[in-house]
Design a protein around this motif. Sequence first.
Motif, mmCIF file in Angstrom:
data_model
loop_
_atom_site.group_PDB
_atom_site.id
_atom_site.type_symbol
_atom_site.label_atom_id
_atom_site.label_comp_id
_atom_site.label_asym_id
_atom_site.label_seq_id
_atom_site.Cartn_x
_atom_site.Cartn_y
_atom_site.Cartn_z
ATOM 1 N N ASP A 1 1.199 2.858 -12.245
ATOM 2 C CA ASP A 1 2.401 2.195 -11.725
ATOM 3 C C ASP A 1 2.762 2.694 -10.328
ATOM 4 O OD1 ASP A 1 2.709 0.562 -13.911
ATOM 5 O OD2 ASP A 1 4.281 1.772 -14.846
ATOM 6 N N LYS A 2 2.600 3.988 -10.094
ATOM 7 C CA LYS A 2 2.891 4.538 -8.767
ATOM 8 C C LYS A 2 1.970 3.920 -7.726
ATOM 9 C CE LYS A 2 4.584 9.066 -10.202
ATOM 10 N NZ LYS A 2 4.268 10.511 -10.237
ATOM 11 N N ILE A 3 0.691 3.812 -8.055
ATOM 12 C CA ILE A 3 -0.279 3.220 -7.122
ATOM 13 C C ILE A 3 0.063 1.762 -6.859
ATOM 14 C CG2 ILE A 3 -2.705 2.527 -6.892
ATOM 15 C CD1 ILE A 3 -3.376 5.150 -8.449
ATOM 16 N N ARG A 4 0.407 1.019 -7.916
ATOM 17 C CA ARG A 4 0.752 -0.398 -7.774
ATOM 18 C C ARG A 4 1.983 -0.566 -6.881
ATOM 19 N NH1 ARG A 4 2.200 -2.822 -13.121
ATOM 20 N NH2 ARG A 4 0.127 -2.151 -13.659
ATOM 21 N N LYS A 5 2.995 0.281 -7.076
ATOM 22 C CA LYS A 5 4.218 0.196 -6.265
ATOM 23 C C LYS A 5 3.925 0.541 -4.812
ATOM 24 C CE LYS A 5 7.452 1.023 -9.999
ATOM 25 N NZ LYS A 5 8.361 1.980 -10.634
ATOM 26 N N LYS A 6 3.063 1.522 -4.594
ATOM 27 C CA LYS A 6 2.709 1.913 -3.233
ATOM 28 C C LYS A 6 1.981 0.776 -2.524
ATOM 29 C CE LYS A 6 0.538 5.614 -0.622
ATOM 30 N NZ LYS A 6 -0.187 6.882 -0.700
ATOM 31 N N LYS A 7 1.048 0.120 -3.206
ATOM 32 C CA LYS A 7 0.330 -1.020 -2.626
ATOM 33 C C LYS A 7 1.299 -2.148 -2.290
ATOM 34 C CE LYS A 7 -4.240 -0.449 -4.684
ATOM 35 N NZ LYS A 7 -5.213 -1.015 -5.648
ATOM 36 N N LYS A 8 2.228 -2.407 -3.195
ATOM 37 C CA LYS A 8 3.203 -3.479 -2.972
ATOM 38 C C LYS A 8 4.078 -3.150 -1.772
ATOM 39 C CE LYS A 8 6.227 -6.410 -5.665
ATOM 40 N NZ LYS A 8 6.803 -6.655 -6.975
ATOM 41 N N ARG A 9 4.506 -1.901 -1.657
ATOM 42 C CA ARG A 9 5.349 -1.492 -0.540
ATOM 43 C C ARG A 9 4.583 -1.633 0.769
ATOM 44 N NH1 ARG A 9 7.220 3.273 -2.424
ATOM 45 N NH2 ARG A 9 5.437 4.413 -1.624
ATOM 46 N N ASN A 10 3.291 -1.269 0.766
ATOM 47 C CA ASN A 10 2.470 -1.403 1.969
ATOM 48 C C ASN A 10 2.292 -2.861 2.383
ATOM 49 O OD1 ASN A 10 2.161 1.350 2.236
ATOM 50 N ND2 ASN A 10 0.177 1.419 1.220
ATOM 51 N N GLN A 11 2.159 -3.751 1.397
ATOM 52 C CA GLN A 11 2.036 -5.168 1.698
ATOM 53 C C GLN A 11 3.318 -5.707 2.338
ATOM 54 O OE1 GLN A 11 0.997 -6.866 -2.068
ATOM 55 N NE2 GLN A 11 -1.213 -6.523 -1.783
ATOM 56 N N ILE A 12 4.444 -5.260 1.830
ATOM 57 C CA ILE A 12 5.730 -5.694 2.375
ATOM 58 C C ILE A 12 5.884 -5.195 3.810
ATOM 59 C CG2 ILE A 12 8.235 -5.414 2.176
ATOM 60 C CD1 ILE A 12 7.802 -5.422 -0.897
ATOM 61 N N MET A 13 5.466 -3.961 4.059
ATOM 62 C CA MET A 13 5.598 -3.376 5.400
ATOM 63 C C MET A 13 4.711 -4.099 6.415
ATOM 64 S SD MET A 13 7.821 -1.003 5.081
ATOM 65 C CE MET A 13 7.673 0.216 6.337
ATOM 66 N N LYS A 14 3.582 -4.661 5.973
ATOM 67 C CA LYS A 14 2.672 -5.365 6.869
ATOM 68 C C LYS A 14 3.234 -6.708 7.316
ATOM 69 C CE LYS A 14 -1.602 -3.288 5.238
ATOM 70 N NZ LYS A 14 -2.884 -3.533 4.559
ATOM 71 N N ARG A 15 4.153 -7.245 6.572
ATOM 72 C CA ARG A 15 4.708 -8.570 6.908
ATOM 73 C C ARG A 15 5.630 -8.547 8.070
ATOM 74 N NH1 ARG A 15 6.158 -10.664 0.848
ATOM 75 N NH2 ARG A 15 4.071 -10.502 0.077
#
Length: 92
Positions: A78-92
């Motif tokens: 879950d931590k890895i999934r949340k980190k990936k999601k946060r990184n995707q949001i930051m790229k936008r």
Amino acid sequence: MTDKQIQYLEDFKKNKLAACGKSTDIKIQELIADLKSLNIISEQKNSRTLEITDKISFDKLIDLKSLPEFEKWHLDKDKIRKKKKRNQIMKR
């Protein structure tokens, strides 16, 4: 996990569905409650039949044969999934 719990999970995986009732062993009922709270299994609407909703996690639990080890793995996942999601949001 007990041998009975592991056997229940393996049978559940083989049949894709499982029934849960008051006659089910207490240790298995506790395991079912834990898996429901982790959203790995769910009850089908209008029945007492269970279905696997997160096959990857379900298979991992059978592989590890230990609920504490699985919970640690699941938390890390879950931590890895949340980190990936946060990184995707930051790229936008």
